[in-house]
Design an enzyme around this catalytic site. Sequence first.
Site, PDB file in Angstrom:
ATOM      1  N   ASP A 182       0.847  -1.182   0.146  1.00 47.79           N
ATOM      2  CA  ASP A 182      -0.093   0.018   0.067  1.00 47.79           C
ATOM      3  C   ASP A 182       0.395   1.388  -0.023  1.00 47.79           C
ATOM      4  O   ASP A 182       1.868   1.501   0.311  1.00 47.79           O
ATOM      5  CB  ASP A 182      -1.264   0.009   1.647  1.00 47.79           C
ATOM      6  CG  ASP A 182      -2.025   1.151   1.094  1.00 47.79           C
ATOM      7  OD1 ASP A 182      -2.034   1.619  -0.213  1.00 47.79           O
ATOM      8  OD2 ASP A 182      -3.396   0.875   2.089  1.00 47.79           O
ATOM      9  N   GLY A 183       0.710   2.163  -0.348  1.00 48.96           N
ATOM     10  CA  GLY A 183       1.601   3.743  -0.256  1.00 48.96           C
ATOM     11  C   GLY A 183       1.118   4.210   1.063  1.00 48.96           C
ATOM     12  O   GLY A 183       0.253   3.871   1.760  1.00 48.96           O
ATOM     13  N   GLU A 198      -7.698  -0.090   4.830  1.00 45.35           N
ATOM     14  CA  GLU A 198      -6.576  -0.610   4.693  1.00 45.35           C
ATOM     15  C   GLU A 198      -5.713  -1.063   6.574  1.00 45.35           C
ATOM     16  O   GLU A 198      -5.390  -1.959   6.298  1.00 45.35           O
ATOM     17  CB  GLU A 198      -5.661   0.990   4.308  1.00 45.35           C
ATOM     18  CG  GLU A 198      -6.667   1.419   2.293  1.00 45.35           C
ATOM     19  CD  GLU A 198      -5.798   3.028   2.395  1.00 45.35           C
ATOM     20  OE1 GLU A 198      -5.723   3.235   1.011  1.00 45.35           O
ATOM     21  OE2 GLU A 198      -5.191   4.110   3.003  1.00 45.35           O
TER      22      GLU A 198
HETATM   23  C1  5RP Z   1      -5.282   5.869   0.227  1.00 44.08           C
HETATM   24  C2  5RP Z   1      -3.833   6.244   0.909  1.00 44.08           C
HETATM   25  C3  5RP Z   1      -2.986   6.376  -0.233  1.00 44.08           C
HETATM   26  O1  5RP Z   1      -2.487   5.610  -0.222  1.00 44.08           O
HETATM   27  C4  5RP Z   1      -2.268   7.501   0.336  1.00 44.08           C
HETATM   28  O2  5RP Z   1      -3.100   8.337   0.194  1.00 44.08           O
HETATM   29  C5  5RP Z   1      -1.294   7.592  -1.127  1.00 44.08           C
HETATM   30  O3  5RP Z   1      -1.809   7.545  -2.432  1.00 44.08           O
HETATM   31  P1  5RP Z   1      -0.663   8.155  -2.932  1.00 44.08           P
HETATM   32  O4  5RP Z   1       0.619   6.619  -3.518  1.00 44.08           O
HETATM   33  O5  5RP Z   1      -1.733   8.232  -4.346  1.00 44.08           O
HETATM   34  O6  5RP Z   1       0.616   8.868  -2.747  1.00 44.08           O
HETATM   35  O7  5RP Z   1      -3.790   6.199   1.855  1.00 44.08           O
HETATM   36  O8  5RP Z   1      -6.402   6.233   1.622  1.00 44.08           O
END
Ligand code: 5RP
Length: 232
Positions: free
Chosen positions: A83-84, A105
């Site tokens: 995950d990011g 998440e």
């Molecule tokens: C979604 C998140 C995303 O992982 C976080 O916002 C990062 O997003 P990106 O990869 O588009 O920068 O927590 O709820």
Amino acid sequence: MAYEKEKENAAAAAMELVEDGMTIGLGTGSTAKFFVEYLAEEVADGLVVKGVPTSEDTRRLAESLGIQLLPIEHVDRIHLTVDGADEVDDRAQLIKGGGAALLREKIIASASDLMAVIADPSKEVEVLGAFPLPVEVTPFGYTITAKKVFDALKAAGVSRPRIDVRTRSGNKPIVTDGGNYVLDCHCSVIPDAPKAAAHLAAVPGVVEHGLFIGLARTVIIGHEDGASMFEY
Ligand code: 5RP
């Protein structure tokens, strides 16, 4: 998109963690999207995995790319979640929820043998808090909850928190996949993230907050020409 190559390289490096037969939590956001796309390419080439999406957006994407998905109720074990993050510090503490998917998440990350974070270098921080901390709250009583969230952050040492209800055009609160609202808490600096997490978790009406403490054990930072992987 800013840092596109860096995000893509972080996602590509996370493919090293994937093994045949795994059940994999699929993150949400622009960086996680690259991972889902890489995974789908391998699936098309014969890799057998099952995905557990962390949002309806990711569910739609993964389905459209032919990744077999498991409903969360049918999941026994999640081997890996990728995950990011909106921010990551040097203890692998995270702010997440910029995409409003923090509840699913966190449930999926906490049920995983390994959570790996993939991020571009702009997400690395010394102290969490410049990115507004998302807090998911029930619509019922959310103005009262927002005041309690303010008090909780103050009690955790945030000097002057400012709290906005996240809205879409028309000034309507956005509604999460779980049917809740999101408070964006502008903190500047969160001096003690575990303390803030504990205080926020104790507020009635708070469904979940975007501080991920002790969940990520691998952090992959993408660069223009590769990626660095850190273990915690
Ligand atoms: C979604 C998140 C995303 O992982 C976080 O916002 C990062 O997003 P990106 O990869 O588009 O920068 O927590 O709820």
